[in-house]
Design a protein around this motif. Structure first.
Motif, PDB file in Angstrom:
ATOM      1  N   PRO A 162       0.996  -1.241   0.110  1.00 36.45           N
ATOM      2  CA  PRO A 162      -0.181   0.124  -0.018  1.00 36.45           C
ATOM      3  C   PRO A 162       0.952   1.097   0.044  1.00 36.45           C
ATOM      4  O   PRO A 162       1.976   1.381   0.534  1.00 36.45           O
ATOM      5  CB  PRO A 162      -0.508  -0.052   1.282  1.00 36.45           C
ATOM      6  N   PHE A 163       0.303   2.375  -0.568  1.00 34.21           N
ATOM      7  CA  PHE A 163       1.064   3.697  -0.440  1.00 34.21           C
ATOM      8  C   PHE A 163       1.314   4.070   0.814  1.00 34.21           C
ATOM      9  O   PHE A 163       0.203   4.343   1.560  1.00 34.21           O
ATOM     10  CB  PHE A 163       0.506   4.545  -1.602  1.00 34.21           C
ATOM     11  N   PRO A 164       2.409   4.337   1.219  1.00 36.63           N
ATOM     12  CA  PRO A 164       2.494   4.929   2.634  1.00 36.63           C
ATOM     13  C   PRO A 164       2.379   6.470   3.004  1.00 36.63           C
ATOM     14  O   PRO A 164       2.785   6.783   4.168  1.00 36.63           O
ATOM     15  CB  PRO A 164       4.040   4.241   3.120  1.00 36.63           C
ATOM     16  N   ALA A 165       2.082   7.108   2.195  1.00 35.55           N
ATOM     17  CA  ALA A 165       1.998   8.575   2.409  1.00 35.55           C
ATOM     18  C   ALA A 165       0.954   9.269   1.934  1.00 35.55           C
ATOM     19  O   ALA A 165       0.050   8.789   1.197  1.00 35.55           O
ATOM     20  CB  ALA A 165       3.491   9.205   1.586  1.00 35.55           C
ATOM     21  N   VAL A 166       0.631  10.681   1.900  1.00 35.75           N
ATOM     22  CA  VAL A 166      -0.542  11.533   1.414  1.00 35.75           C
ATOM     23  C   VAL A 166      -0.022  12.312   0.406  1.00 35.75           C
ATOM     24  O   VAL A 166      -0.998  12.974  -0.306  1.00 35.75           O
ATOM     25  CB  VAL A 166      -1.147  12.127   2.706  1.00 35.75           C
ATOM     26  N   ILE A 167       1.295  12.170   0.159  1.00 33.83           N
ATOM     27  CA  ILE A 167       1.742  13.016  -1.307  1.00 33.83           C
ATOM     28  C   ILE A 167       2.597  12.054  -1.966  1.00 33.83           C
ATOM     29  O   ILE A 167       3.092  10.989  -1.439  1.00 33.83           O
ATOM     30  CB  ILE A 167       2.385  14.312  -0.965  1.00 33.83           C
ATOM     31  N   CYS A 168       2.755  12.167  -3.198  1.00 35.99           N
ATOM     32  CA  CYS A 168       3.988  11.504  -4.027  1.00 35.99           C
ATOM     33  C   CYS A 168       4.719  12.495  -4.152  1.00 35.99           C
ATOM     34  O   CYS A 168       4.401  13.706  -4.720  1.00 35.99           O
ATOM     35  CB  CYS A 168       3.255  11.045  -5.440  1.00 35.99           C
ATOM     36  N   ALA A 169       6.002  12.296  -3.950  1.00 32.57           N
ATOM     37  CA  ALA A 169       6.972  13.112  -4.243  1.00 32.57           C
ATOM     38  C   ALA A 169       8.043  12.886  -4.980  1.00 32.57           C
ATOM     39  O   ALA A 169       8.890  11.683  -4.844  1.00 32.57           O
ATOM     40  CB  ALA A 169       7.690  13.549  -2.877  1.00 32.57           C
ATOM     41  N   SER A 170       8.040  13.069  -6.137  1.00 36.72           N
ATOM     42  CA  SER A 170       9.083  12.682  -7.272  1.00 36.72           C
ATOM     43  C   SER A 170      10.347  13.634  -7.605  1.00 36.72           C
ATOM     44  O   SER A 170       9.789  14.673  -7.974  1.00 36.72           O
ATOM     45  CB  SER A 170       8.125  12.164  -8.630  1.00 36.72           C
ATOM     46  N   VAL A 171      11.147  13.214  -7.408  1.00 36.78           N
ATOM     47  CA  VAL A 171      12.536  14.123  -7.807  1.00 36.78           C
ATOM     48  C   VAL A 171      13.522  13.991  -8.844  1.00 36.78           C
ATOM     49  O   VAL A 171      13.490  12.784  -9.239  1.00 36.78           O
ATOM     50  CB  VAL A 171      13.230  14.204  -6.413  1.00 36.78           C
ATOM     51  N   ASN A 172      13.625  14.846  -9.814  1.00 33.06           N
ATOM     52  CA  ASN A 172      14.548  14.598 -10.824  1.00 33.06           C
ATOM     53  C   ASN A 172      14.063  13.748 -11.937  1.00 33.06           C
ATOM     54  O   ASN A 172      13.079  13.964 -12.561  1.00 33.06           O
ATOM     55  CB  ASN A 172      16.079  14.396 -10.393  1.00 33.06           C
ATOM     56  N   ASP A 173      14.587  12.632 -12.084  1.00 31.24           N
ATOM     57  CA  ASP A 173      14.294  11.716 -12.985  1.00 31.24           C
ATOM     58  C   ASP A 173      13.003  10.646 -12.528  1.00 31.24           C
ATOM     59  O   ASP A 173      12.660   9.940 -13.451  1.00 31.24           O
ATOM     60  CB  ASP A 173      15.324  10.636 -13.285  1.00 31.24           C
ATOM     61  N   ALA A 174      12.387  10.944 -11.590  1.00 33.59           N
ATOM     62  CA  ALA A 174      11.258  10.158 -11.361  1.00 33.59           C
ATOM     63  C   ALA A 174       9.838  11.064 -11.747  1.00 33.59           C
ATOM     64  O   ALA A 174       9.938  12.371 -11.726  1.00 33.59           O
ATOM     65  CB  ALA A 174      11.050  10.325  -9.454  1.00 33.59           C
ATOM     66  N   VAL A 220       6.533  10.051 -11.736  1.00 31.41           N
ATOM     67  CA  VAL A 220       5.329   9.897 -10.714  1.00 31.41           C
ATOM     68  C   VAL A 220       5.229   9.066  -9.768  1.00 31.41           C
ATOM     69  O   VAL A 220       6.287   8.167  -9.847  1.00 31.41           O
ATOM     70  CB  VAL A 220       3.937   9.765 -11.564  1.00 31.41           C
ATOM     71  N   HIS A 221       4.494   8.910  -8.764  1.00 31.10           N
ATOM     72  CA  HIS A 221       4.435   7.786  -7.696  1.00 31.10           C
ATOM     73  C   HIS A 221       5.639   7.834  -6.842  1.00 31.10           C
ATOM     74  O   HIS A 221       5.680   6.873  -6.291  1.00 31.10           O
ATOM     75  CB  HIS A 221       4.186   6.648  -8.376  1.00 31.10           C
ATOM     76  N   GLY A 222       6.500   8.723  -6.824  1.00 32.89           N
ATOM     77  CA  GLY A 222       7.516   8.851  -5.683  1.00 32.89           C
ATOM     78  C   GLY A 222       7.140   8.777  -4.417  1.00 32.89           C
ATOM     79  O   GLY A 222       6.157   9.645  -4.071  1.00 32.89           O
ATOM     80  N   ILE A 223       7.505   7.797  -3.611  1.00 35.09           N
ATOM     81  CA  ILE A 223       7.376   7.604  -2.064  1.00 35.09           C
ATOM     82  C   ILE A 223       8.292   8.627  -1.388  1.00 35.09           C
ATOM     83  O   ILE A 223       9.326   8.612  -1.380  1.00 35.09           O
ATOM     84  CB  ILE A 223       7.642   6.318  -1.371  1.00 35.09           C
ATOM     85  N   PRO A 224       7.699   9.457  -0.472  1.00 34.14           N
ATOM     86  CA  PRO A 224       8.408  10.329   0.336  1.00 34.14           C
ATOM     87  C   PRO A 224       9.471   9.490   1.134  1.00 34.14           C
ATOM     88  O   PRO A 224       8.981   8.673   2.034  1.00 34.14           O
ATOM     89  CB  PRO A 224       7.561  11.007   1.107  1.00 34.14           C
ATOM     90  N   THR A 225      10.579   9.983   1.189  1.00 27.04           N
ATOM     91  CA  THR A 225      11.675   9.214   2.041  1.00 27.04           C
ATOM     92  C   THR A 225      12.296  10.514   2.744  1.00 27.04           C
ATOM     93  O   THR A 225      12.137  11.439   2.929  1.00 27.04           O
ATOM     94  CB  THR A 225      12.407   8.759   1.162  1.00 27.04           C
ATOM     95  N   GLY A 226      13.530   9.861   3.679  1.00 28.45           N
ATOM     96  CA  GLY A 226      14.394  10.901   4.295  1.00 28.45           C
ATOM     97  C   GLY A 226      15.298  11.613   3.278  1.00 28.45           C
ATOM     98  O   GLY A 226      16.048  12.559   3.997  1.00 28.45           O
ATOM     99  N   TYR A 227      15.018  11.374   2.151  1.00 27.72           N
ATOM    100  CA  TYR A 227      16.017  12.427   1.208  1.00 27.72           C
ATOM    101  C   TYR A 227      15.733  13.768   1.348  1.00 27.72           C
ATOM    102  O   TYR A 227      14.659  14.294   1.270  1.00 27.72           O
ATOM    103  CB  TYR A 227      15.406  11.769  -0.362  1.00 27.72           C
TER     104      TYR A 227
END
Length: 255
Positions: free
Chosen positions: A68-80, A82-89
């Motif tokens: 299951p998706f673990p967050a309330v936003i998709c956070a996609s950075v640079n070459d991502a 869509v659907h990026g999972i928020p991490t500690g990045y």
């Protein structure tokens, strides 16, 4: 099956859409160099909490997803794309970030996305983001009673291709209402005059996704969610929830 919404229902969806817009505005304001993607997710969670809204993203698990998706936003950075999972990045100077957010309020869903550059932008990234916004505007402009889904798709695709960008096949917009994903699908490329005819009361999430390098190829990352460009180039994503009305398209997630 496509549900036509009443004018009262569209007004209710506008209330939900305003929560989405507020969350994206808050995330954009908080997105500075050194801030983590998890911290941005918490910003959006707080906006939803304050509004008494739920998240259609949190816990969402379509058939392709391993978890299951673990967050309330998709956070996609640079070459991502869509659907990026928020991490500690933690965001770095010049990162191109796409944030997708949804809300559920009063039984109705809203969905929207923005892309932006953190810190000092390069010209290529600014052009990519601006083109994504122009493609979204073109798609919305074609979302009028009497047109067809293909007219929206053609409008979006024409802007993207004219700028030399790629379009990830199989991913695009969708109907939205009681649930985040409803019929009909809204591809980001297509032939005008084809597909379902647009009628008053249809509500669509229109969302161009652009690949900066011009290639259409993408792959799924090891997290089972994030889609990344095959050529390593950057990507941008823009989205609004839009109602089709007799008086023209009505953006329900304006910011």
């Amino acid at each position: 099956m496509v549900e036509l919404k009443t004018d009262t229902s569209i007004d209710a969806m506008h209330e939900t859409g305003q929560v989405v817009g507020q969350a994206l505005t808050a995330v954009r304001k908080a997105a500075e160099v050194g801030v983590s993607l998890l911290e941005l997710d918490e910003v959006a969670r707080e906006v939803l909490r304050q509004a008494g809204a739920g998240s259609p993203f949190l816990g969402y698990r379509p058939s392709f997803a391993l978890t299951p998706f673990p967050a309330v936003i998709c956070a996609s950075v640079n070459d991502a794309i869509v659907h990026g999972i928020p991490t500690g990045y933690r965001l770095r100077d010049g990162d191109l970030v796409s944030i997708d957010c949804g809300a559920e309020l009063g039984g109705w869903a809203g969905d929207s996305a923005i892309s932006f550059v953190v810190g000092r932008p390069c010209v290529a990234d600014l052009r990519l983001v601006e083109t994504a916004e122009r493609a979204l505007a073109a798609g919305i402009g074609a979302a009028v009673v009497g047109n067809r889904i293909g007219d929206i798709s053609h409008a979006i695709g024409s802007v993207c291709r004219a700028a030399g960008y790629g379009i990830p096949d199989g991913f695009g917009g969708h109907g939205i209402g009681r649930r985040m994903h409803e019929d009909p699908p809204v591809p980001n490329e297509g032939r005008p005059g084809r597909g379902m005819r647009l009628r008053h009361g249809m509500v669509l999430a229109i969302e161009p996704m652009l690949i900066g390098g011009g290639d259409d190829g993408y792959h799924e990352a090891t997290d089972g969610w994030t889609l990344r460009t095959n050529d390593g180039s950057r990507a941008a994503h823009a989205e609004h929830t839009v109602a089709i009305t007799d008086s023209g398209p009505r953006i329900l997630t304006e910011r």
